[in-house]
Design a protein around this motif. Structure first.
Motif, PDB file in Angstrom:
ATOM      1  N   ASN A 277       4.565 123.224 -16.206  1.00  0.00           N
ATOM      2  CA  ASN A 277       5.898 122.800 -16.666  1.00  0.00           C
ATOM      3  C   ASN A 277       6.089 121.306 -16.465  1.00  0.00           C
ATOM      4  O   ASN A 277       6.576 120.606 -17.360  1.00  0.00           O
ATOM      5  CB  ASN A 277       6.994 123.539 -15.887  1.00  0.00           C
ATOM      6  CG  ASN A 277       7.230 124.934 -16.440  1.00  0.00           C
ATOM      7  OD1 ASN A 277       6.716 125.277 -17.506  1.00  0.00           O
ATOM      8  ND2 ASN A 277       7.992 125.727 -15.723  1.00  0.00           N
TER       9      ASN A 277
ATOM     10  N   TYR B 274       6.874 118.875 -19.516  1.00  0.00           N
ATOM     11  CA  TYR B 274       8.207 118.276 -19.655  1.00  0.00           C
ATOM     12  C   TYR B 274       8.321 116.859 -19.090  1.00  0.00           C
ATOM     13  O   TYR B 274       9.394 116.377 -18.782  1.00  0.00           O
ATOM     14  CB  TYR B 274       9.263 119.211 -19.042  1.00  0.00           C
ATOM     15  CG  TYR B 274       9.156 120.603 -19.627  1.00  0.00           C
ATOM     16  CD1 TYR B 274       9.108 120.783 -21.018  1.00  0.00           C
ATOM     17  CD2 TYR B 274       9.066 121.736 -18.817  1.00  0.00           C
ATOM     18  CE1 TYR B 274       8.973 122.052 -21.571  1.00  0.00           C
ATOM     19  CE2 TYR B 274       8.939 123.014 -19.362  1.00  0.00           C
ATOM     20  CZ  TYR B 274       8.882 123.156 -20.748  1.00  0.00           C
ATOM     21  OH  TYR B 274       8.745 124.390 -21.305  1.00  0.00           O
TER      22      TYR B 274
ATOM     23  N   ASP C 276       8.434 115.708 -10.642  1.00  0.00           N
ATOM     24  CA  ASP C 276       8.066 114.902 -11.817  1.00  0.00           C
ATOM     25  C   ASP C 276       9.188 113.927 -12.149  1.00  0.00           C
ATOM     26  O   ASP C 276      10.296 114.044 -11.626  1.00  0.00           O
ATOM     27  CB  ASP C 276       7.749 115.813 -13.017  1.00  0.00           C
ATOM     28  CG  ASP C 276       8.952 116.567 -13.531  1.00  0.00           C
ATOM     29  OD1 ASP C 276       9.974 115.929 -13.825  1.00  0.00           O
ATOM     30  OD2 ASP C 276       8.883 117.825 -13.630  1.00  0.00           O
TER      31      ASP C 276
ATOM     32  N   ARG D 120      15.084 128.912 -22.233  1.00  0.00           N
ATOM     33  CA  ARG D 120      14.426 127.614 -22.427  1.00  0.00           C
ATOM     34  C   ARG D 120      15.512 126.558 -22.638  1.00  0.00           C
ATOM     35  O   ARG D 120      16.447 126.763 -23.398  1.00  0.00           O
ATOM     36  CB  ARG D 120      13.502 127.638 -23.657  1.00  0.00           C
ATOM     37  CG  ARG D 120      12.399 128.673 -23.584  1.00  0.00           C
ATOM     38  CD  ARG D 120      11.217 128.300 -24.450  1.00  0.00           C
ATOM     39  NE  ARG D 120      10.518 127.158 -23.901  1.00  0.00           N
ATOM     40  CZ  ARG D 120       9.983 126.190 -24.646  1.00  0.00           C
ATOM     41  NH1 ARG D 120      10.062 126.250 -25.955  1.00  0.00           N
ATOM     42  NH2 ARG D 120       9.358 125.171 -24.076  1.00  0.00           N
ATOM     43  N   GLY D 121      15.401 125.449 -21.973  1.00  0.00           N
ATOM     44  CA  GLY D 121      16.422 124.393 -22.065  1.00  0.00           C
ATOM     45  C   GLY D 121      16.475 123.782 -23.457  1.00  0.00           C
ATOM     46  O   GLY D 121      15.447 123.666 -24.136  1.00  0.00           O
TER      47      GLY D 121
ATOM     48  N   THR E  23       7.462 130.225 -23.399  1.00  0.00           N
ATOM     49  CA  THR E  23       8.024 131.566 -23.607  1.00  0.00           C
ATOM     50  C   THR E  23       9.345 131.752 -22.853  1.00  0.00           C
ATOM     51  O   THR E  23      10.093 132.679 -23.125  1.00  0.00           O
ATOM     52  CB  THR E  23       7.038 132.629 -23.073  1.00  0.00           C
ATOM     53  OG1 THR E  23       6.833 132.375 -21.671  1.00  0.00           O
ATOM     54  CG2 THR E  23       5.721 132.586 -23.797  1.00  0.00           C
ATOM     55  N   GLY E  24       9.584 130.902 -21.879  1.00  0.00           N
ATOM     56  CA  GLY E  24      10.798 131.062 -21.056  1.00  0.00           C
ATOM     57  C   GLY E  24      10.629 132.193 -20.041  1.00  0.00           C
ATOM     58  O   GLY E  24      11.615 132.704 -19.509  1.00  0.00           O
TER      59      GLY E  24
ATOM     60  N   LEU F  57       9.205 130.880 -15.129  1.00  0.00           N
ATOM     61  CA  LEU F  57      10.010 130.733 -13.909  1.00  0.00           C
ATOM     62  C   LEU F  57      10.585 132.068 -13.442  1.00  0.00           C
ATOM     63  O   LEU F  57      10.739 132.301 -12.251  1.00  0.00           O
ATOM     64  CB  LEU F  57      11.132 129.712 -14.119  1.00  0.00           C
ATOM     65  CG  LEU F  57      10.679 128.255 -14.196  1.00  0.00           C
ATOM     66  CD1 LEU F  57      11.862 127.331 -14.467  1.00  0.00           C
ATOM     67  CD2 LEU F  57       9.972 127.829 -12.904  1.00  0.00           C
TER      68      LEU F  57
HETATM   69  P1  ADP Z   1       8.704 127.765 -20.507  1.00  0.00           P
HETATM   70  O1  ADP Z   1       8.180 126.589 -19.756  1.00  0.00           O
HETATM   71  O2  ADP Z   1       7.658 128.622 -21.063  1.00  0.00           O
HETATM   72  O3  ADP Z   1       9.808 127.412 -21.452  1.00  0.00           O
HETATM   73  P2  ADP Z   1       9.673 128.550 -17.923  1.00  0.00           P
HETATM   74  O4  ADP Z   1      10.282 129.824 -17.462  1.00  0.00           O
HETATM   75  O5  ADP Z   1       8.466 128.087 -17.201  1.00  0.00           O
HETATM   76  O6  ADP Z   1       9.419 128.726 -19.461  1.00  0.00           O
HETATM   77  O7  ADP Z   1      10.749 127.427 -17.851  1.00  0.00           O
HETATM   78  C1  ADP Z   1      12.045 127.715 -18.355  1.00  0.00           C
HETATM   79  C2  ADP Z   1      12.744 126.445 -18.748  1.00  0.00           C
HETATM   80  O8  ADP Z   1      13.023 125.653 -17.601  1.00  0.00           O
HETATM   81  C3  ADP Z   1      11.947 125.520 -19.616  1.00  0.00           C
HETATM   82  O9  ADP Z   1      12.020 125.911 -20.967  1.00  0.00           O
HETATM   83  C4  ADP Z   1      12.650 124.191 -19.366  1.00  0.00           C
HETATM   84  O10 ADP Z   1      13.821 124.112 -20.128  1.00  0.00           O
HETATM   85  C5  ADP Z   1      13.014 124.280 -17.908  1.00  0.00           C
HETATM   86  N1  ADP Z   1      12.025 123.602 -17.058  1.00  0.00           N
HETATM   87  C6  ADP Z   1      11.112 124.187 -16.252  1.00  0.00           C
HETATM   88  N2  ADP Z   1      10.413 123.258 -15.576  1.00  0.00           N
HETATM   89  C7  ADP Z   1      10.896 122.057 -15.946  1.00  0.00           C
HETATM   90  C8  ADP Z   1      10.588 120.700 -15.598  1.00  0.00           C
HETATM   91  N3  ADP Z   1       9.616 120.380 -14.745  1.00  0.00           N
HETATM   92  N4  ADP Z   1      11.330 119.714 -16.182  1.00  0.00           N
HETATM   93  C9  ADP Z   1      12.313 120.007 -17.040  1.00  0.00           C
HETATM   94  N5  ADP Z   1      12.634 121.256 -17.418  1.00  0.00           N
HETATM   95  C10 ADP Z   1      11.943 122.273 -16.883  1.00  0.00           C
END
Ligand code: ADP
Length: 478
Positions: A380, A384, A408, A427-428, A439-440, A443
């Protein structure tokens, strides 16, 4: 002589016996008379004198009386004035008193009216309260969810028929539980789960599941009734979620079966593509190689999605059968960081690993699952963080727990979306605009894995500045 004549005449006229006086007799008589007259004169003079004195005396008395009268008049006048003043003051006092009394009478009349109004209001209030009570009772009794009401001392006060049905007790039986404290209810097998969940202090609960019996799963929530200072009691709501649970289980089963079914052909595609790309099946042109390379990457993404889905279904089915072993997280983490050096380099990112300052205590973990968590956080951070960014992985010991932080200076997480970050498929919006793949689910899986190990995961993030994801695990004393 004359006298004689006269006497003669008189004698003639009276024709009585005639008295005759001699001259000496007459003179003596006259003299006698004169003396008597003189005496009388003296008497008169004396009388006059006496009278004069008396008059004088009377004059004095009169003057005295007049003086006394004057004094008396002054006194009377003063007394009259005094009396008048007294009367006036008395009249005023009486008037004031009457006025005061009238005011008091008026005031008490007003108070009486106010009291009557208050009594009327109270009666109205009592009537309305009674009405409200009736309504609440009707709602309580006929509510489709099970309801239990505990008073401020955590004693059971009311239980509705639906709750009785869930606990399989009839109305008569339920009476014996009324007035019982929550701790005492725990002794009864039927209330065991609920009492355990609520604890002796009626902890706040929101949508917690309790398995009641086969084919009955209840969702428990508590609602505090009254204000913080004046707690009236706690309402416990029992909602039947058996159907939802069944549907959810069927969905999970479906996803699990579909994912499993997809995994085999995907793997076959992967290995076939690999063989072609490696030239095992004969030479290919540069253009063919480019296309196949892209197909290979897409296929990898599909496999990664399927793996995520399988992990999610395992979590939802409660299959946390971890293969726990004692490890040092430092070795594991540095190893994983090393495997991402190449990918980070391709994006011109600095990937830094900060070793712990002290020797790490060991942790008892399912290595594959924890590897998944660390990999997901690093992936991630790479995804990102724009090119030339920096990612730092720090392993440390904090409060007796082993902690891993992935920091980061990337795009960050929008403040309003931060509370949804660990939910499934979230997903943001800012990362979706970047058109990065995802895939969201990563986490959601990471949180479940960490928490099943008895750890905690959280993050700090500022949009446009960067994000730090941190998780910790309980250390094992050796
Ligand atoms: P994915 O990465 O597959 O979208 P995750 O469950 O790993 O799904 O992450 C969910 C959401 O959390 C991401 O879509 C993003 O919006 C946010 N996110 C996770 N890690 C970071 C990061 N290091 N910096 C910014 N946003 C993050």
């Amino acid at each position: 002589m004359k006298k004689d004549n006269k006497n003669q005449d008189r004698d003639d006229n009276n024709s009585g016996p005639t008295i005759s006086f001699t001259k000496e007799e007459l003179l003596a008589e006259l003299d006698n008379l004169n003396r008597r007259l003189a005496a009388r004169d003296i008497e008169i003079i004396q009388l006059k004198e006496k009278r004069g004195e008396e008059v004088k005396e009377l004059q004095v008395i009169k003057t005295q009386l007049e003086e006394a009268k004057g004094i008396l008049e002054v006194k009377v006048e003063a007394k009259t004035r005094e009396l008048r003043n007294l009367t006036e003051s008395l009249e005023k006092q009486i008037k004031d008193r009457i006025k005061e009394l009238q005011e008091k009478v008026e005031e008490s009349e007003n108070s009486r009216v106010a009291l009557m109004n208050m009594l009327e209001d109270m009666e109205e209030l009592r009537r309305r309260t009674e009405e409200e009570k009736e309504k609440t009772l009707a709602i309580f009794t006929n509510f489709s969810d099970g309801l239990l009401f505990f008073d401020s001392t955590n004693k059971l006060v009311m239980i509705n028929p639906q709750a009785e049905a869930y606990f399989e007790i009839d109305a008569n039986e339920s009476k014996q539980f009324i007035g019982e404290k929550i701790v005492n209810l725990k002794e009864n097998q039927k209330f065991e789960y609920l009492a355990e969940l609520l604890g002796s202090k009626m902890r706040k609960i929101f949508r917690k599941e309790i398995p009641m019996k086969k084919n009955l799963t209840l969702e428990v929530s508590t609602v505090e009734v009254g204000s913080e200072q004046n707690r009236v009691g706690t309402l416990v709501i029992l909602h039947d979620i058996t159907r939802e649970k069944t549907v959810e289980r069927m969905k999970t089963e479906f996803v699990s079966i579909a994912a499993h079914q997809l995994r085999t052909p995907m793997s076959a595609i992967k290995w076939t593509l690999r063989m072609i790309l490696d030239g095992d099946l004969g030479p290919i042109t540069g253009e063919q190689k480019d296309f196949l390379e892209k197909t290979y990457i897409s296929n990898e993404r599909m496999i990664s999605l399927i793996n995520d889905l399988l992990n999610v279904t395992r979590i939802e089915e409660g299959r946390h059968l971890y293969n726990l072993i004692l490890v040092n997280l430092e070795d594991l983490t540095s190893n994983i960081v090393g495997s991402y050096t190449e990918i980070a380099k391709r994006k011109s990112l600095v990937l830094e690993y900060v070793k712990p300052e002290q020797k790490l205590p060991q942790v008892k973990v399912d290595v594959e699952k924890i590897r998944l968590v660390i990999s997901n956080l690093i992936e991630n951070a790479i995804k990102y963080t724009p090119v030339k960014g920096k990612i730092t992985i720090i392993v440390s010991v904090e409060d007796g727990r082993v902690q891993v932080a992935v920091k980061d200076n990337g795009v960050g997480i929008v403040k309003e979306q931060q509370e949804r970050i660990f939910t499934k498929f979230f997903r943001g919006t800012n990362v979706m605009r970047m058109e990065t793949e995802g895939t969201g689910l990563g986490l959601f899986i990471a949180k479940n894995i960490v928490e099943t190990h008895g750890g905690k995961i959280w993050f700090e993030s500022e949009e446009g500045k960067g994000t730090t994801f941190i998780f910790n695990l309980p250390a094992i004393a050796t």
